[in-house]
Scaffold this motif. Structure first.
Motif, PDB file in Angstrom:
ATOM      1  N   ALA A 164       0.809  -1.215   0.000  1.00 59.37           N
ATOM      2  CA  ALA A 164       0.000   0.000   0.000  1.00 59.37           C
ATOM      3  C   ALA A 164       0.842   1.265   0.000  1.00 59.37           C
ATOM      4  CB  ALA A 164      -0.942   0.004   1.201  1.00 59.37           C
ATOM      5  N   LEU A 165       2.042   1.202   0.606  1.00 59.04           N
ATOM      6  CA  LEU A 165       2.917   2.365   0.690  1.00 59.04           C
ATOM      7  C   LEU A 165       4.164   2.149  -0.153  1.00 59.04           C
ATOM      8  CD1 LEU A 165       2.720   3.234   4.502  1.00 59.04           C
ATOM      9  CD2 LEU A 165       1.411   4.221   2.620  1.00 59.04           C
ATOM     10  N   PRO A 166       4.787   3.215  -0.618  1.00 62.74           N
ATOM     11  CA  PRO A 166       5.955   3.078  -1.481  1.00 62.74           C
ATOM     12  C   PRO A 166       7.223   2.732  -0.712  1.00 62.74           C
ATOM     13  CG  PRO A 166       5.521   5.392  -1.110  1.00 62.74           C
ATOM     14  CD  PRO A 166       4.396   4.630  -0.458  1.00 62.74           C
ATOM     15  N   GLY A 167       8.126   2.057  -1.381  1.00 69.52           N
ATOM     16  CA  GLY A 167       9.483   1.834  -0.883  1.00 69.52           C
ATOM     17  C   GLY A 167       9.540   1.283   0.520  1.00 69.52           C
ATOM     18  N   MET A 168      10.399   1.885   1.349  1.00 72.46           N
ATOM     19  CA  MET A 168      10.618   1.398   2.707  1.00 72.46           C
ATOM     20  C   MET A 168       9.352   1.492   3.558  1.00 72.46           C
ATOM     21  SD  MET A 168      12.780   4.596   4.317  1.00 72.46           S
ATOM     22  CE  MET A 168      12.668   4.010   5.978  1.00 72.46           C
ATOM     23  N   HIS A 169       8.459   2.431   3.221  1.00 75.14           N
ATOM     24  CA  HIS A 169       7.248   2.578   4.015  1.00 75.14           C
ATOM     25  C   HIS A 169       6.302   1.413   3.812  1.00 75.14           C
ATOM     26  CE1 HIS A 169       8.594   6.561   4.960  1.00 75.14           C
ATOM     27  NE2 HIS A 169       8.578   6.921   3.698  1.00 75.14           N
ATOM     28  N   GLY A 170       6.383   0.741   2.644  1.00 78.15           N
ATOM     29  CA  GLY A 170       5.459  -0.337   2.359  1.00 78.15           C
ATOM     30  C   GLY A 170       5.572  -1.493   3.315  1.00 78.15           C
ATOM     31  N   GLY A 171       6.733  -1.714   3.876  1.00 75.07           N
ATOM     32  CA  GLY A 171       6.888  -2.843   4.769  1.00 75.07           C
ATOM     33  C   GLY A 171       6.759  -2.512   6.224  1.00 75.07           C
ATOM     34  N   MET A 172       6.914  -1.221   6.583  1.00 77.38           N
ATOM     35  CA  MET A 172       6.926  -0.938   8.019  1.00 77.38           C
ATOM     36  C   MET A 172       6.069   0.252   8.430  1.00 77.38           C
ATOM     37  SD  MET A 172      10.619   0.846   8.555  1.00 77.38           S
ATOM     38  CE  MET A 172      10.957   2.519   8.024  1.00 77.38           C
ATOM     39  N   GLY A 173       5.417   0.916   7.447  1.00 80.06           N
ATOM     40  CA  GLY A 173       4.600   2.060   7.808  1.00 80.06           C
ATOM     41  C   GLY A 173       5.478   3.239   8.205  1.00 80.06           C
ATOM     42  N   MET A 174       4.853   4.292   8.672  1.00 78.56           N
ATOM     43  CA  MET A 174       5.611   5.462   9.091  1.00 78.56           C
ATOM     44  C   MET A 174       6.392   5.161  10.360  1.00 78.56           C
ATOM     45  SD  MET A 174       5.138   7.565   6.788  1.00 78.56           S
ATOM     46  CE  MET A 174       6.047   8.850   7.604  1.00 78.56           C
ATOM     47  N   MET A 175       7.570   5.745  10.466  1.00 82.06           N
ATOM     48  CA  MET A 175       8.415   5.476  11.621  1.00 82.06           C
ATOM     49  C   MET A 175       7.741   5.919  12.916  1.00 82.06           C
ATOM     50  SD  MET A 175      12.164   6.498  10.147  1.00 82.06           S
ATOM     51  CE  MET A 175      12.962   6.068  11.690  1.00 82.06           C
ATOM     52  N   GLN A 176       6.851   6.953  12.833  1.00 82.63           N
ATOM     53  CA  GLN A 176       6.207   7.433  14.044  1.00 82.63           C
ATOM     54  C   GLN A 176       5.162   6.451  14.558  1.00 82.63           C
ATOM     55  OE1 GLN A 176       6.532   9.056  11.167  1.00 82.63           O
ATOM     56  NE2 GLN A 176       6.961  11.222  11.452  1.00 82.63           N
ATOM     57  N   ALA A 177       4.648   5.584  13.682  1.00 79.23           N
ATOM     58  CA  ALA A 177       3.567   4.691  14.066  1.00 79.23           C
ATOM     59  C   ALA A 177       4.119   3.358  14.532  1.00 79.23           C
ATOM     60  CB  ALA A 177       2.625   4.486  12.878  1.00 79.23           C
ATOM     61  N   GLN A 178       3.571   2.851  15.629  1.00 76.79           N
ATOM     62  CA  GLN A 178       3.972   1.539  16.123  1.00 76.79           C
ATOM     63  C   GLN A 178       3.164   0.428  15.471  1.00 76.79           C
ATOM     64  OE1 GLN A 178       3.718   1.586  20.406  1.00 76.79           O
ATOM     65  NE2 GLN A 178       4.831   3.513  20.576  1.00 76.79           N
ATOM     66  N   LEU A 179       2.142   0.796  14.714  1.00 82.78           N
ATOM     67  CA  LEU A 179       1.278  -0.164  14.042  1.00 82.78           C
ATOM     68  C   LEU A 179       1.298   0.165  12.560  1.00 82.78           C
ATOM     69  CD1 LEU A 179      -0.523  -2.534  14.916  1.00 82.78           C
ATOM     70  CD2 LEU A 179      -2.451  -0.947  14.951  1.00 82.78           C
ATOM     71  N   ALA A 180       2.048  -0.617  11.791  1.00 84.72           N
ATOM     72  CA  ALA A 180       2.321  -0.290  10.398  1.00 84.72           C
ATOM     73  C   ALA A 180       1.101  -0.511   9.520  1.00 84.72           C
ATOM     74  CB  ALA A 180       3.488  -1.138   9.887  1.00 84.72           C
TER      75      ALA A 180
END
Length: 550
Positions: free
Chosen positions: A323-339
């Motif tokens: 759903a998210l591009p690049g590195m965000h696709g696997g882990m979500g935003m760094m600020q969020a603990q729930l990706a």
């Protein structure tokens, strides 16, 4: 405070520009009307009258600590059936609004916030003046009057704030509620009713140590969309339902700002849907899981017949990817603990009573008119909705939202049925739609102001593909096709079996690389009707445009 001051100035300039543009075009002026504030229309005889208010308040969300400061809707029934309003106890969510097809409704909306606001009746087919277009945003202390006839068939919709630049945060802080529409066709069906017809409003939020909502404005997070680390159902965390051994109807609404849910049972039992967005399906649809993007609704038939008393079932958001591009696709935003795409529980259902009576799932539901290419007047030249993020700006057809601008291809004839192509633009895909189409201000003036300044293709910079839930105001549409040829096959395989595309829709999830073709009627009402990404951070960043129906 600076954000609010800047908003007020931008709002003044936008309304002034819009007024000038409308005045220059008699047809547009007639469709939109002059003043932003109205009184009740003497000739409009309402069956239902409600006084709505938005205000700052407090609600108990997290137990064992201070109440949470929120923004909330309250409502008072002035005229109409007693079941029109149903408040959720000790809750920030607005009351459930129950309407009947054919009712004439008048709503007095009072803004008791310290900032501008307006309400959008998401899913209802209403006149422009009652749709919550941000041009009608009212200031603190002002009142706006909505008047409309309920044209929708039975289904589930919801209402929420729609003040441009403020939508995401106001919805996040509580300005939303459920709408239920009933009609004669639904009344003929043996569907769960009363205590067996329940809301399932799913949201994610983030709290600090004092139970206060945390909403961050950091640009990277806004670009991807806000993700919370606490899942709320009907305004409460760690939701549990006590159910009997019978069938229920749960009206699921994704009320999150940007989180996409993949609904599925922990034991692998399939899910059955009887409705999508604002209407019942022609017949029930069963899936191993159901994708639910922000703004989407699905009416679930959950049958606990045959389950042992004392058993527990957990409804999850199952894992998916892409759903998210690049590195965000696997882990979500760094600020969020729930990706985004993580697996987590949504609600627990405890079977606590055995009963013998339960409605049976109908084989057919309601009459349904299937639309096709042949019903459109532009089957070989679909209207484009090209999705892109460039130079840290989410765009539609290479443009940002502007209150006073409509391109030539965004002008559609009243009564027409159009084919619309939604796709991801990588710099060259949209050129065919801009060449010779006179993109510009209302009446063909050149682009400028708040728009991107360049058409699709040739904007330069890095393009990011991500999933976008695309919402079109006005009448619902039908999905003609999905083309996944340009998607990542592995990622797409984690979501593809969860789309229910057979019913009427007003919001559709478009995955990275995917192309979706829809057919949309533009009937009944003239004026300006929005289309936008329902990732609310994207909407506030300008990923919104409008059609002029005339």
């Amino acid at each position: 405070m600076t954000h609010r001051t800047n908003y007020s100035r931008r709002k003044f300039l936008q309304i002034s520009a819009a007024g000038a543009a409308f005045a220059a075009m008699p047809a547009m002026s007639a469709a939109t009307g002059g003043s932003l504030l109205r009184k009740a229309t003497p000739g409009f005889i309402a069956d239902v009258e409600i006084e709505f208010a938005a205000q700052a308040s407090q609600a108990t969300i997290i137990g064992g600590g201070p109440a949470t400061r929120v923004q909330s809707y309250s409502a008072k029934l002035l005229k109409g059936p007693a079941n029109t309003l149903r408040a959720l106890p000790d809750n920030y969510l607005g009351p459930i609004l129950t309407l009947e097809k054919g009712q004439k409704v008048r709503i007095f909306f009072n803004n008791r916030l310290h900032e501008p606001s307006i309400i959008h009746w998401h899913g209802l087919h209403v006149p422009q003046r009652s749709d919550g277009h941000p041009m009608y945003t009212i200031q603190p202390g002002e009142q706006y009057v909505y008047e409309f006839e309920v044209l929708n068939r039975a289904g589930t919709s919801f209402y929420h704030s729609h003040a441009h630049d403020l939508t995401a945060e106001q919805v996040y802080r509580g300005l939303a509620g459920l709408i239920v529409v009933n009609d004669a066709d639904e009344a003929k069906l043996d569907l769960p009713r009363g205590e067996y017809d329940l809301p399932l409003v799913i949201q994610d939020r983030r709290f600090d140590g004092r139970n206060q909502l945390q909403y961050l404005h950091a640009m990277p997070e806004r670009m991807m969309g806000f993700l919370g680390d606490t899942i709320l159902v009907n305004g409460k965390p760690q939701a549990q339902f006590s159910v009997k051994t019978r069938a229920y109807r749960f009206r699921a609404v994704n009320g999150s700002n940007s989180r996409i849910y993949k609904l599925g049972w922990d034991d692998g039992t399939a899910l059955t849907a009887i409705g999508t967005d604002a209407g019942l399906l022609a017949k029930p649809e069963t899936r191993p899981y159901i994708m639910l993007a922000p703004g989407e609704r699905v009416d679930l038939w959950l049958d606990f017949s045959g389950r042992a008393v004392g058993s527990r079932l957990t409804l999850y958001s199952l894992a998916y990817s892409g759903a998210l591009p690049g590195m965000h696709g696997g882990m979500g935003m760094m600020q969020a603990q729930l990706a985004q795409g993580a697996k987590f529980p949504i609600a627990v259902f405890n079977v606590n009573e055995k009963v013998g009576d339960s409605p049976k799932l109908p084989q057919t539901l309601v009459p349904f008119q299937r639309l096709s290419d042949a019903d459109t007047d532009n089957r070989d030249n679909p209207i484009p909705i090209a999705l892109s993020i460039r130079h840290m700006r989410p765009l539609l057809n290479g443009l940002s939202f502007s209150m006073d601008r409509v391109t030539d291809y965004e002008k559609v004839a009243l009564g027409s049925i159009k084919k619309i192509r939604i796709f991801h633009d990588h710099g060259e895909a949209g050129r065919e739609h801009t060449t010779g189409m006179g993109m510009g201000r209302m009446g063909g003036m050149r682009r400028g102001g708040d728009e991107a300044g360049q058409g699709m293709g040739g904007m330069g910079g890095m393009s990011m593909d991500m999933a976008h839930p695309i919402h079109l105001h006005g009448q619902q549409y039908q999905i003609l096709s999905r083309n996944a040829a340009k998607t990542d096959a592995a990622d797409y395989s984690t979501v593809k079996d969860g789309f229910i595309d057979s019913g009427w829709k007003d919001t559709v999830l478009v995955m990275p690389g995917e192309e979706v073709n829809i057919v949309k009627p533009f009937q009944d009402y003239k004026g300006l009707f929005l289309y936008h990404c329902h990732n609310l951070e994207h909407e506030d960043l300008g990923m919104m445009r409008q059609y002029y129906i005339g």
